[in-house]
Design a protein around this motif. Structure first.
Motif, PDB file in Angstrom:
ATOM      1  N   ARG A  65      74.628 -43.524 -29.729  1.00  0.00           N
ATOM      2  CA  ARG A  65      74.996 -42.164 -29.974  1.00  0.00           C
ATOM      3  C   ARG A  65      74.057 -41.279 -30.572  1.00  0.00           C
ATOM      4  N   ASN A  66      73.745 -41.636 -31.702  1.00  0.00           N
ATOM      5  CA  ASN A  66      72.715 -40.761 -32.489  1.00  0.00           C
ATOM      6  C   ASN A  66      71.466 -40.339 -31.543  1.00  0.00           C
ATOM      7  N   ALA A  67      70.914 -41.378 -31.030  1.00  0.00           N
ATOM      8  CA  ALA A  67      69.839 -40.992 -29.944  1.00  0.00           C
ATOM      9  C   ALA A  67      70.205 -40.077 -28.913  1.00  0.00           C
ATOM     10  N   PHE A  68      71.442 -40.116 -28.525  1.00  0.00           N
ATOM     11  CA  PHE A  68      71.914 -39.271 -27.424  1.00  0.00           C
ATOM     12  C   PHE A  68      72.290 -37.911 -27.996  1.00  0.00           C
ATOM     13  N   ASP A  69      72.796 -37.831 -29.239  1.00  0.00           N
ATOM     14  CA  ASP A  69      73.560 -36.661 -29.599  1.00  0.00           C
ATOM     15  C   ASP A  69      72.146 -35.820 -30.319  1.00  0.00           C
ATOM     16  N   ASN A  70      71.319 -36.772 -30.728  1.00  0.00           N
ATOM     17  CA  ASN A  70      69.875 -35.819 -31.328  1.00  0.00           C
ATOM     18  C   ASN A  70      69.182 -35.331 -29.843  1.00  0.00           C
ATOM     19  N   GLY A  71      69.458 -35.822 -28.891  1.00  0.00           N
ATOM     20  CA  GLY A  71      68.867 -35.074 -27.619  1.00  0.00           C
ATOM     21  C   GLY A  71      67.313 -35.393 -27.555  1.00  0.00           C
ATOM     22  N   LYS A  72      66.619 -36.290 -28.105  1.00  0.00           N
ATOM     23  CA  LYS A  72      65.152 -36.479 -27.758  1.00  0.00           C
ATOM     24  C   LYS A  72      65.153 -37.053 -26.494  1.00  0.00           C
ATOM     25  N   TRP A  73      65.928 -37.841 -26.018  1.00  0.00           N
ATOM     26  CA  TRP A  73      65.738 -38.313 -24.473  1.00  0.00           C
ATOM     27  C   TRP A  73      66.428 -37.437 -23.471  1.00  0.00           C
ATOM     28  N   LYS A  74      67.540 -37.054 -23.576  1.00  0.00           N
ATOM     29  CA  LYS A  74      68.045 -36.065 -22.604  1.00  0.00           C
ATOM     30  C   LYS A  74      67.462 -35.061 -22.415  1.00  0.00           C
ATOM     31  N   ILE A  75      66.863 -34.323 -23.397  1.00  0.00           N
ATOM     32  CA  ILE A  75      66.008 -32.775 -23.108  1.00  0.00           C
ATOM     33  C   ILE A  75      64.456 -33.388 -22.780  1.00  0.00           C
ATOM     34  N   THR A  76      64.077 -34.599 -22.612  1.00  0.00           N
ATOM     35  CA  THR A  76      62.666 -34.844 -22.257  1.00  0.00           C
ATOM     36  C   THR A  76      62.527 -34.064 -20.790  1.00  0.00           C
ATOM     37  N   PRO A  77      61.573 -33.648 -20.644  1.00  0.00           N
ATOM     38  CA  PRO A  77      61.241 -33.073 -19.307  1.00  0.00           C
ATOM     39  C   PRO A  77      61.284 -34.034 -18.266  1.00  0.00           C
ATOM     40  N   THR A  78      61.655 -33.629 -17.288  1.00  0.00           N
ATOM     41  CA  THR A  78      61.829 -34.797 -16.019  1.00  0.00           C
ATOM     42  C   THR A  78      60.468 -35.334 -15.570  1.00  0.00           C
ATOM     43  N   GLY A  79      59.356 -34.788 -15.560  1.00  0.00           N
ATOM     44  CA  GLY A  79      58.261 -35.103 -15.218  1.00  0.00           C
ATOM     45  C   GLY A  79      57.766 -36.107 -16.489  1.00  0.00           C
ATOM     46  N   LYS A  80      57.989 -36.040 -17.603  1.00  0.00           N
ATOM     47  CA  LYS A  80      57.860 -37.032 -18.695  1.00  0.00           C
ATOM     48  C   LYS A  80      58.673 -38.192 -18.661  1.00  0.00           C
TER      49      LYS A  80
END
Length: 504
Positions: A65-80
């Motif tokens: 939950r923290n990993a998702f809410d903090n957004g580090k992965w979900k906002i990672t650019p699609t290319g990366k």
């Protein structure tokens, strides 16, 4: 990593003790509990595995939950994100032999089966690395000076419950699209076969997936699985397994209206028409049922043969079934591996006995066997049952073992009716040289996958899933990304005059 470092890591895949994987770290269970896993081919102890508690599950949920809410992965650019998925695939390829060995040891399946399944697991990550780049919203201009566009957003924290028959491949089927969509995941591998799923979590982290995005929780399905399904911080559940458990999961998930994907049981038919290439139909039908020791949801365990070629087909099918080699799973000469454990072996034996009691005829196999050198393992002879009726349990219920039933039909209409006479609707095969007939029949079969003149049902990019009580949702395809996404519609007024709907 250097080649030497990769080799050192690969060597650690075979361990005496496997830990949980939570928030990027290998950890023991909160109460120190462990469970033992065994090699089905030998019956011998293989390793100990940490057994997760609800406290551990809560830690994993919070990490995800923290990993998702903090957004580090979900906002990672699609290319990366795509590069990370490709790196996961590359690491898996670099340790291919070690992963195959571990899968064979933990499942008792043949090395050929494990190699094919690992190849597909690798290709799943490569497929979704490409697919995610084109997974995006749409634009629509609404009449009246409104501009509408949609965005695809990750659904959130996903609980993924993996079966024991394809431990690594099924984990890849679920993890790859979830990561591609930007979700966080908690994998609950089967208690019998958790080893390669644990390793996959470690590989994802090594490839660059942030801490907390992938978590692995081996443990009790009744305790840990239900806890994940009911938890209000989990947004989606993806489950592969039996229909009764799938129904229970759906009921439990309803309390928080979770998104649910269910890939459940099957009792899949194969239709052999009089104009089929009989030799090819025999060879591929043998593979269709006995591959993975019949422990496959898409196993073609009901074969219906046109009455004009019934005797020829059955004679050849029995002759070749009796030539199937069982034994050392690491030998390339071996066709069929072990049954997963004593409980499943007992289930198979009970079904065969029920067929005998109901008046069916055992045409081949029908007994537990003990291959030389593997006398303590869980082995059952490839079995062919004839003289069956549609009402028999072996015709209606999923056995999940190396057992097939044979029946005849007289015309196309009857063949379709027999194929559809099931509460399941996962897979099916049609054998005919008449392309028009094959297409016509395929269109009338109630199943998610229809194979024409082929035994193969699953490739990356091909939707996999069922009708009726075989579940809903499709895996392995581009549309799977939608199952891990929310579609947000955004409406923007671009007119020159102020809006005043009430005219005030």
């Amino acid at each position: 990593m250097t080649k030497i470092q990769e080799q050192e890591v690969a060597q650690t895949m075979k361990r005496d003790f496997y830990k949980l994987f939570i928030n990027g770290e290998q950890v023991e269970s909160s109460n120190g509990a462990r469970t033992k896993v065994y090699n089905p081919a030998t019956g011998e102890f293989l390793a100990e595995v940490a057994k997760a508690t609800q406290e551990d599950a809560q830690r994993a949920i919070e990490a995800a939950r923290n990993a998702f809410d903090n957004g580090k992965w979900k906002i990672t650019p699609t290319g990366k994100r795509a590069r990370v998925l490709n790196k996961i695939a590359a690491i898996m390829r670099s340790r291919f032999s070690e992963l195959v060995e571990l899968e064979v040891l933990n499942t008792g399946k043949t090395i050929a089966a494990a190699q094919a399944q690992l190849n597909q697991a690798v290709e799943d990550f490569e497929f979704y690395a490409g697919a995610l780049v084109s997974h995006r919203g749409s634009v629509n201009n609404v009449p009246g000076q409104f501009h509408n566009y949609t965005e695809k957003e990750p659904v959130g924290v996903c609980a993924q419950i993996i079966p024991w028959n394809y431990p690594l491949m099924m984990a890849a089927w679920k993890v790859a699209p979830a990561l591609a969509a930007g979700c966080s995941v908690i994998i609950k591998p089967a208690s019998l076969t958790p080893l390669t799923a644990i390793i996959l979590g470690e590989i994802c982290h090594e490839a660059g997936v942030p801490e907390g995005v992938v978590n692995i929780l081996p443990g009790s399905g009744a305790e840990i699985g239900n806890y994940l399904v009911e938890h209000d911080l989990v947004n989606k559940v993806a489950f592969t397994g039996s229909t009764p458990i799938g129904k229970d999961i759906m009921a439990r998930a309803s309390g928080t209206l979770k998104r649910v994907t269910l890939e459940l049981g099957g009792k899949s038919p194969s239709l052999i028409f009089e104009d089929a290439d009989i030799d090819q139909a025999v060879d591929c039908s043998i593979y269709g049922i006995y591959n993975n020791t019949g422990q496959s949801c898409d196993a073609r365990s009901r074969i219906y043969i046109h009455e004009d070629v019934y005797d020829e087909f059955v004679e050849k099918f029995i002759e070749k079934t009796n030539r199937i080699v069982l034994g050392d799973p690491f030998s390339k000469e071996t066709h069929v591996g072990a049954v997963i454990d004593q409980g499943q072996l007992d289930t198979v034996k009970e079904y065969v006995q029920s067929a005998i009691d109901e008046g069916a005829e055992i045409l081949a196999g029908g007994e537990q066997i003990h291959p030389e050198g593997f006398e303590k393992g869980f082995w059952y002879a490839p079995t062919v049952i004839g003289n069956v009726t549609q009402e028999m349990r072996v015709v209606r219920e999923e056995i999940f073992g190396p057992v097939v039933v044979l029946s005849k039909f007289s015309n196309e209409k009857e063949a379709i009716a027999l194929a559809n006479d099931s509460e399941f609707g996962l897979a099916s095969s049609v054998w005919s040289k008449d392309g028009a007939r094959a297409t016509r029949v395929a269109n009338k079969i109630q199943a998610g996958i229809v194979m024409i003149n082929s035994p193969f049902s699953a490739f990356p990019g091909t939707p996999f899933g069922g009708y009726k009580q075989s579940g809903f949702g499709r895996e392995l395809a581009i549309e799977t990304l939608d199952l891990y996404s929310e579609t947000k519609s955004i409406m923007s007024y671009y007119g020159s005059r102020p809006l005043n709907p009430f005219g005030l």
